[in-house]
Write a protein that holds these residues in place. Structure first.
Motif, PDB file in Angstrom:
ATOM      1  N   TYR A  34      -6.193  14.243  50.903  1.00 63.67           N
ATOM      2  CA  TYR A  34      -5.846  15.577  50.157  1.00 63.67           C
ATOM      3  C   TYR A  34      -4.287  15.423  49.502  1.00 63.67           C
ATOM      4  CZ  TYR A  34      -9.143  17.066  53.178  1.00 63.67           C
ATOM      5  OH  TYR A  34     -10.576  17.807  53.557  1.00 63.67           O
ATOM      6  N   ASP A  35      -4.195  15.074  48.543  1.00 60.18           N
ATOM      7  CA  ASP A  35      -2.659  14.773  47.741  1.00 60.18           C
ATOM      8  C   ASP A  35      -1.203  16.480  48.606  1.00 60.18           C
ATOM      9  OD1 ASP A  35      -2.609  18.039  46.122  1.00 60.18           O
ATOM     10  OD2 ASP A  35      -3.335  16.633  44.091  1.00 60.18           O
ATOM     11  N   GLU A  36      -0.336  15.600  47.421  1.00 55.77           N
ATOM     12  CA  GLU A  36       0.892  17.100  48.201  1.00 55.77           C
ATOM     13  C   GLU A  36       0.263  18.614  48.293  1.00 55.77           C
ATOM     14  OE1 GLU A  36       4.628  16.022  47.137  1.00 55.77           O
ATOM     15  OE2 GLU A  36       5.622  17.020  48.039  1.00 55.77           O
ATOM     16  N   ASP A  37      -0.056  18.473  46.602  1.00 53.51           N
ATOM     17  CA  ASP A  37      -0.361  20.850  46.631  1.00 53.51           C
ATOM     18  C   ASP A  37      -1.609  20.762  47.609  1.00 53.51           C
ATOM     19  OD1 ASP A  37       1.951  20.433  44.519  1.00 53.51           O
ATOM     20  OD2 ASP A  37      -0.065  19.805  42.649  1.00 53.51           O
ATOM     21  N   GLN A  38      -2.049  19.764  47.865  1.00 52.54           N
ATOM     22  CA  GLN A  38      -3.314  20.343  48.813  1.00 52.54           C
ATOM     23  C   GLN A  38      -2.587  20.836  50.198  1.00 52.54           C
ATOM     24  OE1 GLN A  38      -5.980  17.581  47.451  1.00 52.54           O
ATOM     25  NE2 GLN A  38      -7.465  19.006  47.235  1.00 52.54           N
ATOM     26  N   ARG A  39      -2.049  19.562  50.557  1.00 54.24           N
ATOM     27  CA  ARG A  39      -1.426  19.327  51.747  1.00 54.24           C
ATOM     28  C   ARG A  39      -0.635  21.011  51.974  1.00 54.24           C
ATOM     29  NH1 ARG A  39      -0.599  14.382  50.660  1.00 54.24           N
ATOM     30  NH2 ARG A  39       1.549  14.783  50.962  1.00 54.24           N
ATOM     31  N   ASP A 119     -15.772  22.786  60.494  1.00 52.69           N
ATOM     32  CA  ASP A 119     -15.471  22.395  59.007  1.00 52.69           C
ATOM     33  C   ASP A 119     -14.639  21.390  59.069  1.00 52.69           C
ATOM     34  OD1 ASP A 119     -17.587  24.203  58.272  1.00 52.69           O
ATOM     35  OD2 ASP A 119     -16.287  25.699  58.100  1.00 52.69           O
ATOM     36  N   ALA A 120     -14.799  20.587  58.837  1.00 49.94           N
ATOM     37  CA  ALA A 120     -13.993  19.056  59.325  1.00 49.94           C
ATOM     38  C   ALA A 120     -13.120  18.244  58.445  1.00 49.94           C
ATOM     39  CB  ALA A 120     -14.772  17.539  59.943  1.00 49.94           C
ATOM     40  N   SER A 121     -11.817  18.368  58.074  1.00 48.28           N
ATOM     41  CA  SER A 121     -11.162  17.545  57.226  1.00 48.28           C
ATOM     42  C   SER A 121     -11.591  16.837  56.855  1.00 48.28           C
ATOM     43  CB  SER A 121      -9.773  17.717  57.539  1.00 48.28           C
ATOM     44  OG  SER A 121      -9.971  16.936  58.182  1.00 48.28           O
ATOM     45  N   ASP A 122     -12.135  15.920  55.513  1.00 49.35           N
ATOM     46  CA  ASP A 122     -11.964  14.728  54.940  1.00 49.35           C
ATOM     47  C   ASP A 122     -11.950  13.811  55.943  1.00 49.35           C
ATOM     48  OD1 ASP A 122     -13.685  16.355  52.871  1.00 49.35           O
ATOM     49  OD2 ASP A 122     -12.491  15.178  51.472  1.00 49.35           O
ATOM     50  N   THR A 123     -10.412  13.919  56.601  1.00 51.59           N
ATOM     51  CA  THR A 123      -9.797  12.845  57.754  1.00 51.59           C
ATOM     52  C   THR A 123     -10.238  12.886  59.008  1.00 51.59           C
ATOM     53  OG1 THR A 123      -7.540  13.707  56.472  1.00 51.59           O
ATOM     54  CG2 THR A 123      -7.129  12.738  58.958  1.00 51.59           C
ATOM     55  N   ALA A 124     -11.252  14.340  59.147  1.00 50.06           N
ATOM     56  CA  ALA A 124     -11.418  14.072  60.226  1.00 50.06           C
ATOM     57  C   ALA A 124     -13.044  14.105  60.753  1.00 50.06           C
ATOM     58  CB  ALA A 124     -11.169  15.226  61.086  1.00 50.06           C
TER      59      ALA A 124
END
Ligand SMILES: CC(C)(COP(=O)(O)OP(=O)(O)OC[C@H]1O[C@@H](n2cnc3c(N)ncnc32)[C@H](O)[C@@H]1OP(=O)(O)O)[C@@H](O)C(=O)NCCC(=O)NCCS
Length: 170
Positions: A34-39, A119-124
């Motif tokens: 996720y980019d900075e704005d998304q984070r 609902d898993a984040s792409d990271t998880a």
């Protein structure tokens, strides 16, 4: 790695520290996905401190705290949905997420759930795949002026009763 982390129920007094942990976890662990704005938009979902505390209190929330340090937290909603799972970046990759997910799944099973969803984040996603979760659907969530993707994943719990087949009339 240990699965011996001490787990305890969430207390309202934990809320502010867990809010910081939530922000640090997103900021430092999800940057590949996720980019900075998304984070920033994701972190801002906890902007309202009282709403964040109430969300954790309304779910079954477990906290890992060791020698006074907060290592992570996870929450189970409606006895069948992992709502939140966040590990402090200094302790990522050391089994804290596993200890929390193990405990939440055990509680869901004990309360009669046939499966657990997240609902898993792409990271998880890789973390949950290793635990036997299977992707069911991709989602795009609007947050502020950003869109964040995640994946609804489902794990059938061991020992959950098979769906009863309709019996033929004899
Ligand atoms: C996803 C998260 C909860 C995992 O917690 P953790 O304590 O780091 O995970 P563990 O140490 O228990 O890891 C368990 C296994 O998953 C793997 N894993 C964990 N995170 C991973 C990642 N981002 N990518 C690939 N594999 C990962 C570990 O390598 C480990 O594998 P192993 O059993 O073969 O050694 C944590 O990284 C986190 O808080 N991420 C940021 C916030 C987030 O996205 N939360 C999920 C919201 S749904």
């Amino acid at each position: 790695m240990t699965d011996d982390y001490p787990l305890r129920p969430f207390l309202p007094a934990d809320a502010m520290v867990l809010r910081d942990l939530f922000a640090q976890s997103i900021d430092e662990l999800t940057g590949d996905d996720y980019d900075e704005d998304q984070r920033l938009a994701w972190v801002a979902t906890a902007e309202d401190a009282a709403a964040f505390r109430d969300r954790l209190a309304a779910a079954l929330t477990l906290v890992v705290q060791l020698d006074g340090e907060y290592l992570g937290f996870g929450s189970l909603k409606d006895n069948k949905t992992i709502d939140m799972l966040y590990v402090h970046p200094d302790f990522a990759g050391e089994g804290v997420g596993t200890a929390l997910a193990d405990a939440l799944e055990k509680i869901a099973a004990a309360r009669g759930a046939e499966g657990v969803t997240v609902d898993a984040s792409d990271t998880a996603v890789p973390f949950f795949e290793r635990r036997g979760y299977v992707a069911a659907q991709r989602n795009s969530i609007p947050l502020d002026d950003q869109w964040l993707s995640n994946t609804t994943m489902v794990k059938r719990l061991a020992g959950s009763p098979a769906k009863a087949e309709p019996q033929e009339a004899s």
